[in-house]
Write a protein that holds these residues in place. Structure first.
Motif, PDB file in Angstrom:
ATOM      1  N   GLN A  87     -58.691-100.388 -28.883  1.00 15.65           N
ATOM      2  CA  GLN A  87     -58.935 -99.662 -27.981  1.00 15.65           C
ATOM      3  C   GLN A  87     -58.145 -99.605 -26.478  1.00 15.65           C
ATOM      4  OE1 GLN A  87     -62.656-100.608 -26.217  1.00 15.65           O
ATOM      5  NE2 GLN A  87     -62.804-100.013 -25.098  1.00 15.65           N
ATOM      6  N   ASP A  88     -57.932 -98.066 -26.085  1.00 11.16           N
ATOM      7  CA  ASP A  88     -56.838 -97.626 -25.069  1.00 11.16           C
ATOM      8  C   ASP A  88     -58.073 -97.758 -23.353  1.00 11.16           C
ATOM      9  OD1 ASP A  88     -54.941 -96.662 -23.109  1.00 11.16           O
ATOM     10  OD2 ASP A  88     -55.052 -94.676 -24.198  1.00 11.16           O
ATOM     11  N   GLY A  89     -57.578 -98.797 -22.658  1.00  7.44           N
ATOM     12  CA  GLY A  89     -58.816 -98.380 -21.969  1.00  7.44           C
ATOM     13  C   GLY A  89     -60.688 -98.977 -21.784  1.00  7.44           C
ATOM     14  N   ASP A  90     -60.774 -97.552 -21.680  1.00  4.70           N
ATOM     15  CA  ASP A  90     -62.777 -97.516 -21.794  1.00  4.70           C
ATOM     16  C   ASP A  90     -63.276 -96.833 -23.129  1.00  4.70           C
ATOM     17  OD1 ASP A  90     -61.599 -95.668 -20.209  1.00  4.70           O
ATOM     18  OD2 ASP A  90     -63.308 -95.264 -19.475  1.00  4.70           O
ATOM     19  N   LYS A  91     -61.647 -96.140 -23.857  1.00 10.86           N
ATOM     20  CA  LYS A  91     -61.666 -94.973 -24.850  1.00 10.86           C
ATOM     21  C   LYS A  91     -61.156 -95.424 -26.262  1.00 10.86           C
ATOM     22  CE  LYS A  91     -59.328 -90.385 -26.166  1.00 10.86           C
ATOM     23  NZ  LYS A  91     -58.366 -90.060 -25.395  1.00 10.86           N
ATOM     24  N   LEU A  92     -62.054 -95.072 -27.260  1.00 11.81           N
ATOM     25  CA  LEU A  92     -62.043 -95.685 -28.057  1.00 11.81           C
ATOM     26  C   LEU A  92     -60.665 -95.381 -29.072  1.00 11.81           C
ATOM     27  CD1 LEU A  92     -66.040 -95.761 -29.521  1.00 11.81           C
ATOM     28  CD2 LEU A  92     -64.304 -97.836 -29.585  1.00 11.81           C
ATOM     29  N   HIS A  93     -59.984 -95.690 -29.448  1.00  8.95           N
ATOM     30  CA  HIS A  93     -58.927 -95.345 -30.865  1.00  8.95           C
ATOM     31  C   HIS A  93     -59.750 -94.444 -31.544  1.00  8.95           C
ATOM     32  CE1 HIS A  93     -55.672 -95.185 -33.650  1.00  8.95           C
ATOM     33  NE2 HIS A  93     -55.025 -95.670 -32.873  1.00  8.95           N
ATOM     34  N   PRO A  94     -58.832 -93.480 -32.158  1.00 11.12           N
ATOM     35  CA  PRO A  94     -59.302 -92.369 -32.762  1.00 11.12           C
ATOM     36  C   PRO A  94     -59.893 -93.185 -34.421  1.00 11.12           C
ATOM     37  CG  PRO A  94     -57.161 -91.554 -31.866  1.00 11.12           C
ATOM     38  CD  PRO A  94     -57.948 -92.931 -31.368  1.00 11.12           C
ATOM     39  N   VAL A  95     -59.383 -93.546 -34.580  1.00 12.10           N
ATOM     40  CA  VAL A  95     -60.206 -94.197 -35.842  1.00 12.10           C
ATOM     41  C   VAL A  95     -61.438 -94.495 -35.558  1.00 12.10           C
ATOM     42  CG1 VAL A  95     -58.056 -94.585 -37.421  1.00 12.10           C
ATOM     43  CG2 VAL A  95     -58.702 -95.941 -36.255  1.00 12.10           C
ATOM     44  N   GLN A  96     -61.508 -95.559 -34.501  1.00 10.88           N
ATOM     45  CA  GLN A  96     -62.502 -96.597 -34.500  1.00 10.88           C
ATOM     46  C   GLN A  96     -63.595 -95.408 -33.676  1.00 10.88           C
ATOM     47  OE1 GLN A  96     -61.225 -98.534 -30.847  1.00 10.88           O
ATOM     48  NE2 GLN A  96     -61.062-100.283 -32.260  1.00 10.88           N
ATOM     49  N   GLN A  97     -63.512 -94.290 -33.712  1.00  9.83           N
ATOM     50  CA  GLN A  97     -64.271 -93.362 -33.015  1.00  9.83           C
ATOM     51  C   GLN A  97     -64.607 -92.138 -34.183  1.00  9.83           C
ATOM     52  OE1 GLN A  97     -65.351 -92.874 -30.202  1.00  9.83           O
ATOM     53  NE2 GLN A  97     -66.583 -91.954 -30.578  1.00  9.83           N
ATOM     54  N   ALA A  98     -63.819 -92.387 -34.895  1.00  9.70           N
ATOM     55  CA  ALA A  98     -64.472 -91.883 -36.400  1.00  9.70           C
ATOM     56  C   ALA A  98     -65.107 -92.532 -36.972  1.00  9.70           C
ATOM     57  CB  ALA A  98     -63.468 -91.352 -37.694  1.00  9.70           C
ATOM     58  N   MET A  99     -64.757 -93.319 -37.538  1.00  6.72           N
ATOM     59  CA  MET A  99     -66.080 -94.631 -37.838  1.00  6.72           C
ATOM     60  C   MET A  99     -67.493 -94.550 -36.971  1.00  6.72           C
ATOM     61  SD  MET A  99     -65.038 -96.484 -40.766  1.00  6.72           S
ATOM     62  CE  MET A  99     -65.287 -98.546 -40.630  1.00  6.72           C
ATOM     63  N   VAL A 100     -67.352 -94.104 -36.103  1.00 10.51           N
ATOM     64  CA  VAL A 100     -68.709 -94.032 -35.153  1.00 10.51           C
ATOM     65  C   VAL A 100     -69.180 -92.675 -35.667  1.00 10.51           C
ATOM     66  CG1 VAL A 100     -69.494 -94.376 -32.758  1.00 10.51           C
ATOM     67  CG2 VAL A 100     -67.892 -95.638 -33.214  1.00 10.51           C
ATOM     68  N   ASP A 101     -68.550 -91.522 -35.288  1.00 11.06           N
ATOM     69  CA  ASP A 101     -69.246 -90.669 -34.958  1.00 11.06           C
ATOM     70  C   ASP A 101     -69.253 -90.481 -36.950  1.00 11.06           C
ATOM     71  OD1 ASP A 101     -67.880 -90.020 -32.604  1.00 11.06           O
ATOM     72  OD2 ASP A 101     -66.199 -89.619 -33.256  1.00 11.06           O
ATOM     73  N   PHE A 102     -69.365 -90.843 -37.965  1.00  3.61           N
ATOM     74  CA  PHE A 102     -69.276 -90.817 -38.975  1.00  3.61           C
ATOM     75  C   PHE A 102     -69.913 -91.971 -39.815  1.00  3.61           C
ATOM     76  CE2 PHE A 102     -66.475 -86.893 -39.200  1.00  3.61           C
ATOM     77  CZ  PHE A 102     -66.726 -86.306 -39.249  1.00  3.61           C
ATOM     78  N   HIS A 103     -70.856 -92.636 -38.710  1.00  2.00           N
ATOM     79  CA  HIS A 103     -71.485 -93.812 -39.054  1.00  2.00           C
ATOM     80  C   HIS A 103     -71.217 -94.509 -40.005  1.00  2.00           C
ATOM     81  CE1 HIS A 103     -74.669 -91.051 -36.734  1.00  2.00           C
ATOM     82  NE2 HIS A 103     -73.990 -90.319 -37.344  1.00  2.00           N
ATOM     83  N   GLY A 104     -69.725 -95.603 -40.261  1.00  2.00           N
ATOM     84  CA  GLY A 104     -69.047 -95.948 -41.472  1.00  2.00           C
ATOM     85  C   GLY A 104     -69.861 -97.506 -41.469  1.00  2.00           C
ATOM     86  N   SER A 105     -70.125 -97.907 -40.452  1.00  2.00           N
ATOM     87  CA  SER A 105     -70.653 -99.267 -40.439  1.00  2.00           C
ATOM     88  C   SER A 105     -72.323 -99.456 -40.269  1.00  2.00           C
ATOM     89  CB  SER A 105     -70.409 -99.842 -38.823  1.00  2.00           C
ATOM     90  OG  SER A 105     -70.344-101.058 -38.689  1.00  2.00           O
ATOM     91  N   GLN A 106     -72.454-100.634 -40.656  1.00  2.00           N
ATOM     92  CA  GLN A 106     -73.782-100.901 -40.463  1.00  2.00           C
ATOM     93  C   GLN A 106     -74.035-102.779 -39.865  1.00  2.00           C
ATOM     94  OE1 GLN A 106     -76.768 -99.945 -43.818  1.00  2.00           O
ATOM     95  NE2 GLN A 106     -76.201 -98.009 -44.318  1.00  2.00           N
ATOM     96  N   CYS A 107     -73.641-103.150 -40.937  1.00  2.00           N
ATOM     97  CA  CYS A 107     -73.818-105.051 -40.350  1.00  2.00           C
ATOM     98  C   CYS A 107     -72.628-105.006 -39.595  1.00  2.00           C
ATOM     99  CB  CYS A 107     -74.282-106.160 -41.099  1.00  2.00           C
ATOM    100  SG  CYS A 107     -71.982-106.177 -42.065  1.00  2.00           S
ATOM    101  N   GLY A 108     -71.570-104.120 -39.980  1.00  2.00           N
ATOM    102  CA  GLY A 108     -70.107-104.443 -38.979  1.00  2.00           C
ATOM    103  C   GLY A 108     -69.283-105.976 -39.433  1.00  2.00           C
TER     104      GLY A 108
END
Length: 482
Positions: free
Chosen positions: A90-111
């Motif tokens: 994470q860069d400051g309060d901004k997620l890294h692009p690969v982290q943001q993509a996992m959020v945007d595409f619902h790539g996580s459930q239990c985590g």
């Protein structure tokens, strides 16, 4: 820097360690010593990828990023490198692009598995800004998810492509300078509570250490050795880490052969070998996950002396040779002569594998390699077959055949070879050679396969090789289940 010290970057912070058990793996160091608990423990054997971290190495004036399994990586191997975890992206309060993509595409459930996937994606995009589907699937093959399914994660990988510079790119020159200051020609040491590890930087230092400590355990990738710690709860005693010795990382090629340093990771040499032996290259990609192959070495796979090791049968079939060193003395032996009995080799006290010589293919020579395992990827072999044929004028003029999983050691099928050499390349000859295999091996039954299955499949693989070589238009299918 004190001899009893290792240094590395933890993200952008210089870490100096001088009193910690060298048997400590990176996973436990992160979770228990610096409270970076994003890295998860799943299997403790390098199979599930939940503990994936990324290491940046300063090589050739550039940074090279590798995904690794933290559970089977020991602290001494970190000296002079940068260790990056999920918390660092994470860069400051901004997620890294690969982290943001996992959020945007619902790539996580239990985590639970998500940090490992994130780190594999991070390394993927560092090495391939616009990765192909094959590169993406290869990068993720060592990460298991029991909740989400992989489609969303693959979609996230595609969405993050070409994301532009991140903080690691912006800090590249600073990171290189810091790693350059750490790296030196001085041998480092780490010891605590009677356990010690040395990290020599030259062959001469390694020879001296081995002469003084003939029972020392050599650590290269550690993908099998470290299981003694994580699975068997053992201590390794004196450890000698060989990953900082340039001579053991070399790859040389001449008109007749390749010479591979024993500590050269699989991912470093596979493309060059695969260009001459495609089937060997394809098999190496099935030895383990990308994380495992980023660390695992050919020298370690041979030196482990497992009867189900994947590369020894191929090396035997190719008539590869080993350079064994003890002090100033080097002896060159055939790979097949290295294996004496179950987990027993001809290696002498204080001796180590320095390099492996693999002959280049000759005219009319063809190599066929088959790995039989319950899973196609990232699994242990039940049977590994390697056939090296030379066919001239429809006659078998040379044959070297070796199997793993058929005996207490990887071994040649000399009776089978004798049934082939000098004979016409026909179905009748193949059937005679298949029958001869029963004189070469007395396989055993275990959790992976019965003895009857092993013999039957070994015979059928010889038939499969013949069909593929004589009828290339026939698709015999991919054998993957034991």
């Amino acid at each position: 820097m004190s001899d009893n010290t290792i240094q590395f970057l933890l993200n952008d912070r210089l870490v100096t360690l001088n009193d910690i058990d060298p048997n400590t793996n990176v996973l436990n160091y992160l979770r228990n010593h610096v409270t970076k608990t994003g890295t998860k423990e799943g299997c403790a054997s390098g199979d599930c990828g939940a503990c994936t971290v990324v290491v940046a190495e300063y090589v050739g004036a550039e940074l090279r990023y590798k995904s690794l399994n933290a559970c089977i990586t020991l602290l001494p191997s970190l000296h002079g490198k940068q260790l990056i975890t999920a918390e660092d992206l994470q860069d400051g309060d901004k997620l890294h692009p690969v982290q943001q993509a996992m959020v945007d595409f619902h790539g996580s459930q239990c985590g639970f598995c998500t940090p490992g996937f994130i780190m594999s994606l991070f390394a993927l995009h560092k090495n391939f800004p616009d990765p192909s589907q094959h590169q993406t699937l290869e990068a993720l093959a060592g990460n298991l998810c029991r909740c989400t399914g992989y489609r969303a994660i693959v979609d996230a990988a595609a969405a993050a492509k070409n994301h532009g510079p991140d903080q690691f790119d912006r800090n590249k020159s600073k990171t290189i300078a810091a790693l350059g200051d750490i790296q030196s020609q001085t041998m480092t040491q780490l010891s605590s509570q009677g356990q010690q590890a040395y990290s020599p930087t030259t062959l001469a230092q390694l020879c001296q250490l081995m002469l003084a400590n003939p029972d020392a355990r050599l650590l290269a990738g550690g993908t099998d050795l470290v299981l003694e710690i994580t699975q068997m709860m053992k201590q390794l005693g004196t450890i000698v880490y060989v990953g900082n010795i340039p001579q053991l990382q070399q790859f040389e090629e001449d008109s007749d052969k390749f010479t591979l340093g024993a500590a050269l990771p699989f991912t470093e040499f596979t493309p060059s070998i695969a260009a001459h032996y495609p089937e060997f290259g394809n098999m190496i990609e099935r030895i383990g996950s990308l994380q495992v192959r980023n660390q695992g070495t050919l020298g370690g796979n041979v030196g482990n002396a497992s009867p189900i090791g994947d590369t020894p049968p191929v090396l035997i079939a190719l008539d590869a040779r080993l350079n064994l060193r003890r002090g100033d003395d080097v002896r060159n032996i055939a790979t097949e002569d290295y294996f004496v009995d179950y987990k027993v080799t001809s290696q002498q006290a204080s001796e180590f594998i320095q390099s492996i010589e693999i002959p280049k293919p000759k005219p009319n020579q063809q190599l066929k390699v088959y790995k039989i395992s319950k899973r196609f990827d990232d699994d242990i072999s039940a049977v590994l077959a390697a056939f090296n044929f030379t066919i001239e004028n429809d006659t078998v003029t040379a044959a070297r055949i070796a199997f793993g999983g058929m005996a207490g050691v990887p071994a040649r099928a000399t009776a089978c070879e004798a049934a082939l050499i000098g004979k016409p390349w026909t179905q009748n000859t193949i059937e005679a050679a298949m029958a001869a295999l029963v004189n070469d091996y007395t396989p055993m039954s275990d959790v992976r396969a019965t003895k009857e299955y092993r013999m039957t499949v070994a015979q059928n693989l010889l038939q499969k090789a013949f069909i593929e070589m004589t009828q290339p238009q026939v698709n015999t299918g991919v054998v993957q289940y034991a």
